[in-house]
Scaffold this motif. Sequence first.
Motif, PDB file in Angstrom:
ATOM      1  N   TRP A 191      38.409  47.559  49.465  1.00  0.00           N
ATOM      2  CA  TRP A 191      40.010  46.767  49.782  1.00  0.00           C
ATOM      3  C   TRP A 191      40.891  47.584  48.551  1.00  0.00           C
ATOM      4  O   TRP A 191      40.693  48.378  48.052  1.00  0.00           O
ATOM      5  CB  TRP A 191      39.589  45.320  48.675  1.00  0.00           C
ATOM      6  N   THR A 192      42.354  47.092  48.891  1.00  0.00           N
ATOM      7  CA  THR A 192      43.349  46.847  47.866  1.00  0.00           C
ATOM      8  C   THR A 192      43.794  45.836  46.707  1.00  0.00           C
ATOM      9  O   THR A 192      44.673  45.289  47.810  1.00  0.00           O
ATOM     10  CB  THR A 192      44.072  48.443  48.468  1.00  0.00           C
ATOM     11  N   ALA A 193      43.779  45.832  46.202  1.00  0.00           N
ATOM     12  CA  ALA A 193      44.726  45.170  45.080  1.00  0.00           C
ATOM     13  C   ALA A 193      46.189  45.628  45.028  1.00  0.00           C
ATOM     14  O   ALA A 193      46.211  46.545  44.116  1.00  0.00           O
ATOM     15  CB  ALA A 193      44.401  43.801  43.996  1.00  0.00           C
ATOM     16  N   ALA A 194      47.430  44.836  45.823  1.00  0.00           N
ATOM     17  CA  ALA A 194      48.816  45.737  45.256  1.00  0.00           C
ATOM     18  C   ALA A 194      49.606  43.973  44.363  1.00  0.00           C
ATOM     19  O   ALA A 194      49.053  43.073  45.167  1.00  0.00           O
ATOM     20  CB  ALA A 194      49.458  45.686  47.273  1.00  0.00           C
ATOM     21  N   PHE A 195      50.412  45.488  43.832  1.00  0.00           N
ATOM     22  CA  PHE A 195      51.001  43.907  42.815  1.00  0.00           C
ATOM     23  C   PHE A 195      52.422  44.358  42.989  1.00  0.00           C
ATOM     24  O   PHE A 195      52.701  45.742  43.919  1.00  0.00           O
ATOM     25  CB  PHE A 195      51.126  44.852  41.572  1.00  0.00           C
ATOM     26  N   GLU A 196      53.404  43.560  42.550  1.00  0.00           N
ATOM     27  CA  GLU A 196      54.313  43.571  43.424  1.00  0.00           C
ATOM     28  C   GLU A 196      55.714  44.414  42.881  1.00  0.00           C
ATOM     29  O   GLU A 196      54.507  46.122  41.227  1.00  0.00           O
ATOM     30  CB  GLU A 196      55.560  42.927  42.243  1.00  0.00           C
ATOM     31  N   THR A 197      56.860  45.722  42.954  1.00  0.00           N
ATOM     32  CA  THR A 197      57.272  46.530  43.166  1.00  0.00           C
ATOM     33  C   THR A 197      57.685  46.697  41.612  1.00  0.00           C
ATOM     34  O   THR A 197      58.232  45.516  41.302  1.00  0.00           O
ATOM     35  CB  THR A 197      58.978  46.891  43.797  1.00  0.00           C
ATOM     36  N   GLY A 198      57.983  47.534  40.554  1.00  0.00           N
ATOM     37  CA  GLY A 198      58.074  47.562  39.117  1.00  0.00           C
ATOM     38  C   GLY A 198      56.982  47.675  38.545  1.00  0.00           C
ATOM     39  O   GLY A 198      57.096  47.680  37.046  1.00  0.00           O
ATOM     40  N   LEU A 199      55.903  46.831  38.990  1.00  0.00           N
ATOM     41  CA  LEU A 199      54.576  46.995  37.780  1.00  0.00           C
ATOM     42  C   LEU A 199      53.931  48.217  38.465  1.00  0.00           C
ATOM     43  O   LEU A 199      53.510  48.047  39.233  1.00  0.00           O
ATOM     44  CB  LEU A 199      54.175  45.446  38.759  1.00  0.00           C
ATOM     45  N   ASN A 200      53.759  48.981  37.036  1.00  0.00           N
ATOM     46  CA  ASN A 200      53.504  50.353  37.144  1.00  0.00           C
ATOM     47  C   ASN A 200      51.461  50.050  36.566  1.00  0.00           C
ATOM     48  O   ASN A 200      51.163  49.907  36.084  1.00  0.00           O
ATOM     49  CB  ASN A 200      53.657  51.456  36.344  1.00  0.00           C
ATOM     50  N   VAL A 201      50.863  50.017  37.362  1.00  0.00           N
ATOM     51  CA  VAL A 201      49.580  50.529  37.225  1.00  0.00           C
ATOM     52  C   VAL A 201      49.154  51.247  36.243  1.00  0.00           C
ATOM     53  O   VAL A 201      48.750  52.359  37.308  1.00  0.00           O
ATOM     54  CB  VAL A 201      48.093  50.279  38.347  1.00  0.00           C
ATOM     55  N   GLY A 202      48.599  51.940  35.416  1.00  0.00           N
ATOM     56  CA  GLY A 202      48.072  52.553  33.960  1.00  0.00           C
ATOM     57  C   GLY A 202      47.022  52.885  33.700  1.00  0.00           C
ATOM     58  O   GLY A 202      46.574  53.865  33.725  1.00  0.00           O
ATOM     59  N   THR A 203      46.052  51.899  33.986  1.00  0.00           N
ATOM     60  CA  THR A 203      44.349  52.339  33.673  1.00  0.00           C
ATOM     61  C   THR A 203      43.867  51.003  34.297  1.00  0.00           C
ATOM     62  O   THR A 203      44.542  50.205  34.262  1.00  0.00           O
ATOM     63  CB  THR A 203      44.628  52.246  31.924  1.00  0.00           C
ATOM     64  N   ILE A 204      42.189  51.613  34.064  1.00  0.00           N
ATOM     65  CA  ILE A 204      41.395  50.494  34.143  1.00  0.00           C
ATOM     66  C   ILE A 204      40.527  50.631  34.018  1.00  0.00           C
ATOM     67  O   ILE A 204      39.742  51.280  33.317  1.00  0.00           O
ATOM     68  CB  ILE A 204      41.829  50.594  35.604  1.00  0.00           C
ATOM     69  N   ALA A 205      39.497  49.367  33.666  1.00  0.00           N
ATOM     70  CA  ALA A 205      38.426  49.279  33.116  1.00  0.00           C
ATOM     71  C   ALA A 205      37.282  48.724  34.273  1.00  0.00           C
ATOM     72  O   ALA A 205      37.816  47.768  34.750  1.00  0.00           O
ATOM     73  CB  ALA A 205      37.946  48.781  31.369  1.00  0.00           C
ATOM     74  N   ALA A 206      35.732  48.709  33.909  1.00  0.00           N
ATOM     75  CA  ALA A 206      35.412  47.834  34.775  1.00  0.00           C
ATOM     76  C   ALA A 206      34.336  46.468  34.128  1.00  0.00           C
ATOM     77  O   ALA A 206      34.130  47.433  33.264  1.00  0.00           O
ATOM     78  CB  ALA A 206      34.092  49.178  35.079  1.00  0.00           C
ATOM     79  N   ILE A 207      34.734  46.040  34.422  1.00  0.00           N
ATOM     80  CA  ILE A 207      33.783  44.557  33.281  1.00  0.00           C
ATOM     81  C   ILE A 207      32.221  44.385  33.903  1.00  0.00           C
ATOM     82  O   ILE A 207      32.154  44.680  35.189  1.00  0.00           O
ATOM     83  CB  ILE A 207      34.288  43.559  33.926  1.00  0.00           C
ATOM     84  N   VAL A 250      43.413  49.763  27.411  1.00  0.00           N
ATOM     85  CA  VAL A 250      42.400  48.452  27.894  1.00  0.00           C
ATOM     86  C   VAL A 250      41.141  48.790  27.672  1.00  0.00           C
ATOM     87  O   VAL A 250      40.620  50.112  28.072  1.00  0.00           O
ATOM     88  CB  VAL A 250      43.140  47.913  28.566  1.00  0.00           C
ATOM     89  N   ARG A 251      40.514  46.960  27.042  1.00  0.00           N
ATOM     90  CA  ARG A 251      38.827  47.613  26.817  1.00  0.00           C
ATOM     91  C   ARG A 251      38.084  46.199  26.972  1.00  0.00           C
ATOM     92  O   ARG A 251      38.982  45.474  26.344  1.00  0.00           O
ATOM     93  CB  ARG A 251      38.446  48.572  25.331  1.00  0.00           C
TER      94      ARG A 251
END
Length: 379
Positions: A191-207, A250-251
């Motif tokens: 799957w792909t989760a797309a966010f609005e233009t101008g919202l840059n995704v920089g990091t991610i952590a698994a829960i 983020v953590r």
Amino acid sequence: METTTFHYPRRSAKYVILILLLALTIPFFAGCTDRGHRDLTLDTWILKTNSDGSLQWTAFVDGDPNGRGQAMIQTRDGGYAITGTGTNADVNGPVPRIVTLDRDGNVISTMTFGMSPDYGSSLVEAPGGGYVVATYSGFLTRVDEDGNVLWSTSLGGGSDWWKVVGAPGGGYAVAGDTRIVKVGEDGEIAWTAAFETGLNVGTIAAIPSGGFIAGGTTGADVWVARLDAEGNTVWDETLGSRSRDDLYVVRISPAGTYDLVYGTVLDARNETADGRFTETIEASLAADGRLIGERPLNASRVIVATEDGGYAYAGFIVPEFIGLQPQGYPGSPLHVVRLDDEGMVAWDASYDIGDDRSVVSIIRTSDDGVAVLGSVYDF
């Protein structure tokens, strides 16, 4: 192991490579008078400390004119793996590279793959051996222990695929550009989760219980969002100040809160100097996304969360700049600082590692120490 990396401004892959080449050229011409006319390379160095900040070892990876480490992890056997840029004799230009080291910092292997210009921006170990690497140009690539490509998946969209993490239940999640992409162990996109233009995704952590916590920038602010296991947004929050903000990490804290650390720029009109960062803030959110606390945190942008709820960060003292900076200054030692869960300094150690250096990333290690990744100009 989680890694936190200092990123370049968001541009196309080719443009970033040109910036890297220009950065190499400037100090070369500045130093030709007293260093002599020699080929200039950018080598990779690693520094390892124990739990109280005492130096255990340093290591160097050299001999490649395009060699640069971008991200590092500790491997299951206690060694280390670094991804970044290297040279492939069959490809004209820099390509993604993986360097592996043993637990004492000795280089075991070097492998390159992919097309040029590109670089590896993040990596994780694959369950069956080998590595999965996210590259700047937007590919997720699985290689075996010998560097043979088993599969390579285009993530689509633009560049800036900074961070890959293992997903709960198997597979991988990759954050970058304006999207998060979940990829299975076979390389197929789930799957792909797309966010609005101008919202840059920089990091991610698994829960661990399922889903992800991700963050990045939007305009002058930072944002954080919780996603479920299918990529649906459970909640999202935007935080910031009147000036330009930049998200560092983020953590999920030991207390169960979602914490993010971000820096605030004093003069938002000046986009060139990290020294304009005058305050670093830690914000804590509850399970439902409510902001439940903020506090100033004395830290640099090269920072990692630690298991005890604290942080470790690294950098150099530079005149007229506030806080530790990623780029070294002549005569300034490298500082590594460990903060406890109250944000107080547990230890502050300095290491005389020489000039012409920069710090790129810091990770926590299984023995409660830290390992720092950086670059050094070799004249």
